[in-house]
Design a protein around this motif. Structure first.
Motif, PDB file in Angstrom:
ATOM      1  N   ARG A 158     -25.789  45.143   3.234  1.00 37.84           N
ATOM      2  CA  ARG A 158     -25.714  44.525   1.863  1.00 37.84           C
ATOM      3  C   ARG A 158     -25.409  45.181   0.352  1.00 37.84           C
ATOM      4  NH1 ARG A 158     -25.090  38.865   4.014  1.00 37.84           N
ATOM      5  NH2 ARG A 158     -25.202  38.008   1.597  1.00 37.84           N
ATOM      6  N   SER A 176     -20.631  47.074  -5.352  1.00 44.04           N
ATOM      7  CA  SER A 176     -20.745  45.679  -6.133  1.00 44.04           C
ATOM      8  C   SER A 176     -19.935  45.362  -7.921  1.00 44.04           C
ATOM      9  CB  SER A 176     -21.391  45.059  -6.530  1.00 44.04           C
ATOM     10  OG  SER A 176     -22.532  44.477  -4.679  1.00 44.04           O
ATOM     11  N   TYR A 212     -12.406  43.627  -0.460  1.00 43.17           N
ATOM     12  CA  TYR A 212     -12.981  42.999  -1.240  1.00 43.17           C
ATOM     13  C   TYR A 212     -14.242  41.787  -0.008  1.00 43.17           C
ATOM     14  CZ  TYR A 212     -11.354  44.133  -5.488  1.00 43.17           C
ATOM     15  OH  TYR A 212     -10.465  45.537  -6.373  1.00 43.17           O
ATOM     16  N   ARG A 213     -15.257  41.721  -0.486  1.00 41.80           N
ATOM     17  CA  ARG A 213     -16.104  41.167   0.793  1.00 41.80           C
ATOM     18  C   ARG A 213     -16.832  40.170  -0.475  1.00 41.80           C
ATOM     19  NH1 ARG A 213     -18.725  44.055   4.272  1.00 41.80           N
ATOM     20  NH2 ARG A 213     -17.175  43.782   5.887  1.00 41.80           N
ATOM     21  N   ARG A 248     -20.033  37.755  -1.187  1.00 39.47           N
ATOM     22  CA  ARG A 248     -21.021  36.786  -0.435  1.00 39.47           C
ATOM     23  C   ARG A 248     -21.653  36.888  -1.662  1.00 39.47           C
ATOM     24  NH1 ARG A 248     -25.458  40.984  -0.664  1.00 39.47           N
ATOM     25  NH2 ARG A 248     -24.390  43.441  -1.310  1.00 39.47           N
ATOM     26  N   GLU A 292     -20.311  35.505   4.805  1.00 35.75           N
ATOM     27  CA  GLU A 292     -19.771  36.286   3.662  1.00 35.75           C
ATOM     28  C   GLU A 292     -18.120  36.507   4.366  1.00 35.75           C
ATOM     29  OE1 GLU A 292     -20.938  40.722   6.089  1.00 35.75           O
ATOM     30  OE2 GLU A 292     -21.846  40.216   4.079  1.00 35.75           O
ATOM     31  N   VAL A 293     -17.065  36.394   2.970  1.00 34.82           N
ATOM     32  CA  VAL A 293     -16.027  36.461   3.887  1.00 34.82           C
ATOM     33  C   VAL A 293     -15.118  38.207   3.565  1.00 34.82           C
ATOM     34  CG1 VAL A 293     -15.364  35.567   1.571  1.00 34.82           C
ATOM     35  CG2 VAL A 293     -13.878  34.775   3.807  1.00 34.82           C
ATOM     36  N   ASP A 294     -14.136  38.375   3.952  1.00 32.11           N
ATOM     37  CA  ASP A 294     -13.121  39.619   3.276  1.00 32.11           C
ATOM     38  C   ASP A 294     -11.836  38.648   2.712  1.00 32.11           C
ATOM     39  OD1 ASP A 294     -15.331  40.997   4.447  1.00 32.11           O
ATOM     40  OD2 ASP A 294     -14.620  41.795   6.464  1.00 32.11           O
ATOM     41  N   ARG A 323     -15.111  47.010  -0.319  1.00 33.23           N
ATOM     42  CA  ARG A 323     -15.555  47.034   0.928  1.00 33.23           C
ATOM     43  C   ARG A 323     -15.205  48.521   1.917  1.00 33.23           C
ATOM     44  NH1 ARG A 323     -11.778  43.090   3.019  1.00 33.23           N
ATOM     45  NH2 ARG A 323     -10.739  44.306   4.391  1.00 33.23           N
TER      46      ARG A 323
END
Length: 612
Positions: free
Chosen positions: A246, A310, A333-334, A336, A343-345, A391
């Protein structure tokens, strides 16, 4: 006590993209400003967040504070607050805003500091010397940033390098001479020594060869090799970093592969995670303690450049929505939170960025917000820090799967192996198998002594070509060679050079083997996942990828190259195959249920290939 505020404005003649990485690198900025390192204690909280507490000494004062997560939008602004529990200051917040200049070329930075005193001594300092000192210090730092951005200096900040003792200086000179005397120096030993002994501590606490290669504009392999040789010479120490998936910060550091744990805990992200040789096990370096001791601690735990992948980090109070100005390039992108959780992509194609919502049930990407707006919705009962990250994995990470496929690593650090019984998955490796065609007959025709010399020379030839194409010889089996490459295109280029060199040798020694070819190489290539283990005191590979590469070599007639269809379709390999003569074939191979398609390269040389 009232809050005291000051704002400074700085103009630059370079664009935002050039200046943002410099002024938002809070760790490097704080070191250059002369601020001391501090220790951080991270304590998980019942709501899933983490309490960050720090302490250090500033002059005669012992100070302690609670570190709030930094908020930022990449290339727009950041906000950093510390709430003190000990010392003359109660609260300090720094806010930086950056925007293009009106001329469309340069940019403007506004930096604001808001400070509240904790006692009369702090109030007196704020009314007299505090801001004058900040302005004097920051103005000098900004001048060097401006000159660096113009290309007028090598580093963005002036930091006095540590003084080397006479013994340390002698060790450095000896190490440089030793490195320069090896095939791995590439004329870079002096440059590396200067970097390790003079650069800011934040630069050398983790020396990344791929990053240095990019900065120095030299081949990555050359910098990897000089760093490995520098470790043998005592200039550097190597370290295996187990990066958090992360925050991508090392939470476990080992000096040997056999000491590397199978997983670790990141207290910053409050998660447990596993090792992955292809993603989060990284080889890095730092100066040897006998050359330059490194004091551990933090100049700044958070900051935009601490996690440059980030592009946004923003805290939203419980049950609230926040909209901020932001523009992201299309790409993966991710979404979170800084706090542990799901988390979601998303695949962002441009236009409005998806609404980013956090609820007790998880993270979701909703309908697009208006263009250039990041909409954050916190549906939980606790504050949450929203993170939008790219990502793509860290480009400068020299991952374990890559470095173990370098010949210099296997030559210089053959003792760096996994502990007995341990095995790790490699997501993808390209394997080359070669064999001498008709080697038994060769011994009969030209005699044992001459044939043995020819076979020995052929091993040296293959090893040199493999190394020059960023690969490594894993082992030899009789007259056969097994080699590994991190990049498929490197493997094919090496294979073509092997056949080029053999053809040239045969032309030069026509008739050596009784009127026929002196030697002929059978060669097969395949790429895919496999398992890495320690066998016979060396790192080796096992699995169906290994088996198929070996079987494809068996389909070679000699003088050609047989590569799997999957390898031929790799984006980096396609233009290389198009530049040489190739034909599609298939065959039934032992151990595989269905006929295996492959491509046979029968003509073409490295001269036909596009440049690397």
């Amino acid at each position: 006590m009232r809050t005291h505020s000051r704002c400074w404005t700085w103009e630059f003649d370079r664009p935002v993209a050039d200046i943002w990485p410099l002024v938002s690198d809070t760790a490097r900025f704080n070191e250059a400003a002369g601020l001391p390192k501090h220790d951080i204690v991270e304590t998980p909280q019942p709501d899933g967040s983490v309490l960050y507490e720090a302490e250090t000494r500033v002059g005669p004062f012992a100070v302690a504070w609670r570190e709030a997560p930094v908020n930022w939008i990449a290339e727009r602004w950041f906000e950093h607050c510390r709430h003190f529990t000990k010392g003359p200051i109660r609260c300090l917040c720094a806010t930086l805003k950056i925007a293009p200049a009106a001329d469309g070329v340069g940019c403007r930075v506004d930096y604001t500091v808001d400070v509240e005193a904790a006692n009369l001594l702090g109030e007196l300092a704020l009314r007299t010397v505090f801001f004058r000192g900040v302005e004097r210090n920051f103005s000098a730092l900004i001048d060097t940033v401006r000159a660096f951005a113009r290309g007028e200096r090598e580093t963005p900040y002036d930091v006095a390098p540590p003084r080397l003792s006479d013994d340390a200086r002698a060790r450095v000179e000896s190490a440089v001479a030793e490195i320069d005397g090896t095939p791995h120096g590439h004329g870079l030993a002096g440059r590396l020594a200067h970097y390790a002994t003079t650069r800011q501590e934040v630069d050398v606490v983790k020396i990344r060869p791929l990053e240095l290669a990019r900065r120095w504009d030299v081949q990555a392999r050359e910098v990897v090799e000089v760093c490995l040789e520098a470790t043998r010479a005592g200039l550097l120490d190597l370290r295996w970093d187990l990066l958090c998936p992360r925050c991508r910060v090392a939470k476990s550091i080992s000096s040997g592969l056999d000491e590397l744990p199978t997983g670790a805990h990141c207290s910053t992200c409050n998660i447990d995670y596993e090792r992955d040789f292809s993603r989060n096990v990284e080889l890095s370096f730092q100066p040897s303690p006998g050359i330059r001791p490194i004091v551990f601690g933090e100049y700044c735990l958070f900051g935009p450049m601490s996690t440059p992948h980030s592009v946004a980090q923003v805290t939203v109070p419980a049950g609230q929505m926040r909209e901020v100005s932001a523009a992201f390039a299309p790409g993966p992108y991710r979404l979170r939170t800084l706090e542990a959780g799901p988390e979601v992509d998303v695949e962002f194609e441009g236009g409005g960025f998806p609404e980013f919502a956090v609820a007790d049930a998880g993270v979701s990407a909703g309908s697009p917000a208006p263009p250039d707006v990041l909409r954050l919705v916190n549906r939980t009962a606790h504050p949450r820090t929203f993170i939008v990250e790219e990502r793509a994995w860290e480009r400068d990470a020299l991952t374990a799967d890559r470095v173990t496929a370098f010949q210099a690593f296997r030559d210089l650090f053959s003792d760096q192996v996994l502990r007995p019984g341990d095995e790790v998955a490699i997501r993808r490796v390209t394997l080359m198998f070669t064999d001498l065609r008709g080697s038994t007959a060769l011994y009969e025709v030209i005699g044992d002594a001459r044939a043995y010399g020819l076979v020995r020379d052929h091993f040296a030839l293959l090893a040199g070509i493999v190394r020059n194409h960023d690969g490594a010889v894993v082992k030899t089996i009789g007259d056969a060679v097994m080699a590994a490459f991190a990049e498929p295109a490197d493997a094919l280029r090496a294979a073509l050079e092997v056949q080029d060199s053999v053809a040239a040798f045969n032309r030069e020694h026509a008739g050596t083997a009784g009127g026929g070819e002196a030697i002929a190489i059978k060669l097969g290539l395949h790429a895919g996942p496999c398992i890495a283990v320690t066998l016979n005191d060396r790192l080796d590979y096992f699995g169906s990828t290994v088996n198929l590469a070996a079987r494809l070599q068996g389909q070679s007639l000699g003088g050609d190259i047989v590569l799997s269809r999957a390898l031929a379709e790799d984006p980096g390999v396609v233009p290389l195959v198009e530049g040489v003569g190739a034909q599609d074939e298939a065959a039934e191979l032992r151990g595989f249920d269905a006929p295996v398609p492959f491509v046979r390269v029968t003509a073409g040389t490295t001269a036909n290939l596009p440049p690397r």
